[in-house]
Design a protein around this motif. Structure first.
Motif, mmCIF file in Angstrom:
data_model
loop_
_atom_site.group_PDB
_atom_site.id
_atom_site.type_symbol
_atom_site.label_atom_id
_atom_site.label_comp_id
_atom_site.label_asym_id
_atom_site.label_seq_id
_atom_site.Cartn_x
_atom_site.Cartn_y
_atom_site.Cartn_z
ATOM 1 N N ARG A 172 10.365 41.271 -31.751
ATOM 2 C CA ARG A 172 9.612 41.293 -32.880
ATOM 3 C C ARG A 172 10.910 40.654 -34.178
ATOM 4 N NH1 ARG A 172 6.935 45.338 -35.996
ATOM 5 N NH2 ARG A 172 8.631 46.832 -35.752
ATOM 6 N N LYS A 173 10.332 39.898 -34.961
ATOM 7 C CA LYS A 173 11.239 39.413 -36.019
ATOM 8 C C LYS A 173 11.113 40.303 -37.397
ATOM 9 C CE LYS A 173 12.384 34.741 -34.904
ATOM 10 N NZ LYS A 173 11.995 33.626 -34.810
ATOM 11 N N ASN A 174 12.196 40.619 -37.953
ATOM 12 C CA ASN A 174 12.039 41.313 -39.278
ATOM 13 C C ASN A 174 11.483 40.054 -40.146
ATOM 14 O OD1 ASN A 174 12.523 41.950 -41.980
ATOM 15 N ND2 ASN A 174 14.302 43.303 -41.284
ATOM 16 N N LYS A 175 10.380 40.233 -40.899
ATOM 17 C CA LYS A 175 9.879 39.188 -41.670
ATOM 18 C C LYS A 175 10.766 38.634 -42.886
ATOM 19 C CE LYS A 175 5.081 39.974 -40.443
ATOM 20 N NZ LYS A 175 3.959 41.135 -40.843
ATOM 21 N N LYS A 176 11.486 39.472 -43.200
ATOM 22 C CA LYS A 176 12.529 39.180 -44.569
ATOM 23 C C LYS A 176 13.688 38.294 -44.121
ATOM 24 C CE LYS A 176 10.828 42.575 -47.681
ATOM 25 N NZ LYS A 176 11.025 43.858 -48.120
ATOM 26 N N THR A 177 14.359 39.002 -43.102
ATOM 27 C CA THR A 177 15.456 38.376 -42.653
ATOM 28 C C THR A 177 15.360 37.249 -41.570
ATOM 29 O OG1 THR A 177 15.983 39.891 -41.143
ATOM 30 C CG2 THR A 177 17.001 40.306 -43.522
ATOM 31 N N LYS A 178 14.295 37.080 -40.984
ATOM 32 C CA LYS A 178 13.939 36.336 -39.892
ATOM 33 C C LYS A 178 14.759 36.537 -38.575
ATOM 34 C CE LYS A 178 10.808 34.032 -41.942
ATOM 35 N NZ LYS A 178 10.842 33.049 -42.693
ATOM 36 N N LYS A 179 15.416 37.924 -38.439
ATOM 37 C CA LYS A 179 16.405 38.179 -37.698
ATOM 38 C C LYS A 179 15.559 38.997 -36.545
ATOM 39 C CE LYS A 179 20.988 37.927 -39.377
ATOM 40 N NZ LYS A 179 21.877 38.366 -39.911
ATOM 41 N N LEU A 180 15.792 38.906 -35.341
ATOM 42 C CA LEU A 180 15.076 39.597 -34.231
ATOM 43 C C LEU A 180 15.539 41.212 -34.323
ATOM 44 C CD1 LEU A 180 15.255 37.802 -30.820
ATOM 45 C CD2 LEU A 180 13.228 38.212 -32.224
ATOM 46 N N ILE A 181 14.408 42.066 -34.206
ATOM 47 C CA ILE A 181 14.777 43.606 -34.274
ATOM 48 C C ILE A 181 15.337 43.924 -32.994
ATOM 49 C CG2 ILE A 181 13.754 45.899 -34.702
ATOM 50 C CD1 ILE A 181 11.690 44.220 -36.300
ATOM 51 N N PRO A 182 16.469 44.419 -33.015
ATOM 52 C CA PRO A 182 17.151 44.734 -31.557
ATOM 53 C C PRO A 182 16.107 45.776 -30.751
ATOM 54 C CG PRO A 182 18.468 45.813 -33.267
ATOM 55 C CD PRO A 182 17.444 45.078 -33.894
ATOM 56 N N ALA A 183 16.054 45.503 -29.528
ATOM 57 C CA ALA A 183 15.317 46.312 -28.498
ATOM 58 C C ALA A 183 15.791 47.618 -28.551
ATOM 59 C CB ALA A 183 15.297 45.744 -27.320
ATOM 60 N N LYS A 184 14.658 48.655 -28.687
ATOM 61 C CA LYS A 184 14.959 50.006 -28.504
ATOM 62 C C LYS A 184 13.777 50.564 -27.988
ATOM 63 C CE LYS A 184 16.061 54.263 -30.972
ATOM 64 N NZ LYS A 184 17.294 54.676 -30.254
ATOM 65 N N PHE A 185 13.723 50.789 -26.573
ATOM 66 C CA PHE A 185 12.572 51.398 -25.917
ATOM 67 C C PHE A 185 12.717 52.277 -24.974
ATOM 68 C CE2 PHE A 185 13.492 47.271 -23.921
ATOM 69 C CZ PHE A 185 13.375 47.580 -22.702
#
Lengths: 156, 112
Positions: free
Chosen positions: B32-45
């Motif tokens: 998933r991408k952070n809509k504002k910064t266009k960076k990937l949200i790091p995986a945490k599952f």
């Protein structure tokens, strides 16, 4: 002036704390998670995922497995899936969503005292076939169902 | 003590127990991408969930980031008596973990 100083102090403190938490966390995963089959979960298509996770992709369709999932899911971020296996000696139940980036969603390994029914919620990116794969006595059985998704659960 | 991230509710019928479990966790897949910064949200599952019944492992589950946020699961155990211990624990890909124990309740009497 004084207040600015407070804010700065606070922000540096919290940043430091989270940094510590992360580095502390990073020390453990490898030793704990030796069993997590990375190749299987990161595989891009269902067959390679199956091979990596369960050792084979030869799957027999079976009517003894019931897969309960909605025909149309309004919200793909959380779709409830129930798998019921009536096959004797069910060892594991896996849920595969064919169209997802990483198709293998979950594998449940069951013991002899656990009944072959598992319910969980999964994310489904776009309309896709959902497959339940049951492993019993070294053989793989499966059943699938199509789920239509109106709003995707993976990504924007 | 901090509040546990795991909620367990179980019911017994005969010697069969239905265990419902809800875990509070973001389950970030890493795609998933952070809509504002266009960076990937790091995986945490959560990668692994283990359920023990009186110190005997009865269920282990391996999960991917594809399992929904705040994962919920239900499974059934046999050979369970009231007063038995059920312990559920999880580990995620950043090494964070948690566990909870629950004592099996006495079965409800049937209403006539």
């Amino acid at each position: 002036m004084n207040q600015n100083r407070r804010i700065l102090l606070k922000s540096t403190l919290t940043a430091g704390a989270t940094g510590l938490a992360i580095s502390a966390g990073l020390l453990t995963p490898k030793s704990v998670l030796a069993a997590w089959p990375k190749a299987a979960f990161e595989a891009k298509d269902a067959n390679t995922a199956l091979k990596a996770a369960l050792g084979s992709s030869n799957v027999i369709e079976s009517k003894d497995i019931k897969l309960k999932a909605p025909k149309i899911a309004e919200n793909g971020a959380s779709v409830t899936v129930t798998v019921t296996s009536k096959i004797v000696n069910t060892e594991s139940i896996s849920i595969i969503i064919a169209e997802n980036n990483m198709p293998l969603a979950a594998t449940f390994n069951l013991s002899k005292t656990t009944k072959g029914t598992v319910t969980t919620r999964v994310k489904i990116g776009k309309s896709s076939d959902v497959t339940a794969v049951v492993k019993a006595e070294g053989k793989l059985y499966s059943t699938s169902r199509n789920v239509k998704v109106t709003i995707g659960g993976c990504g924007g | 003590m901090t509040k546990s991230s795991i909620k367990i509710r179980s019911t017994i019928k005969g010697d069969e127990a239905k265990v419902k479990c809800l875990i509070k966790h973001p389950m970030e897949s890493g795609l998933r991408k952070n809509k504002k910064t266009k960076k990937l949200i790091p995986a945490k599952f959560i990668q692994e969930v283990v359920c023990k019944h009186n110190d005997k492992t009865v269920m282990t589950a391996q999960w991917n980031g594809t399992v929904s946020t705040n994962p919920y699961m239900v499974f059934y155990l046999t050979g369970v008596k009231a007063g038995d211990m059920i312990k559920i624990s999880w580990v995620d890909n950043t090494g964070q973990n948690d566990s909870t124990e629950e004592v099996m309740p006495t079965p409800k009497k049937k209403k006539k």
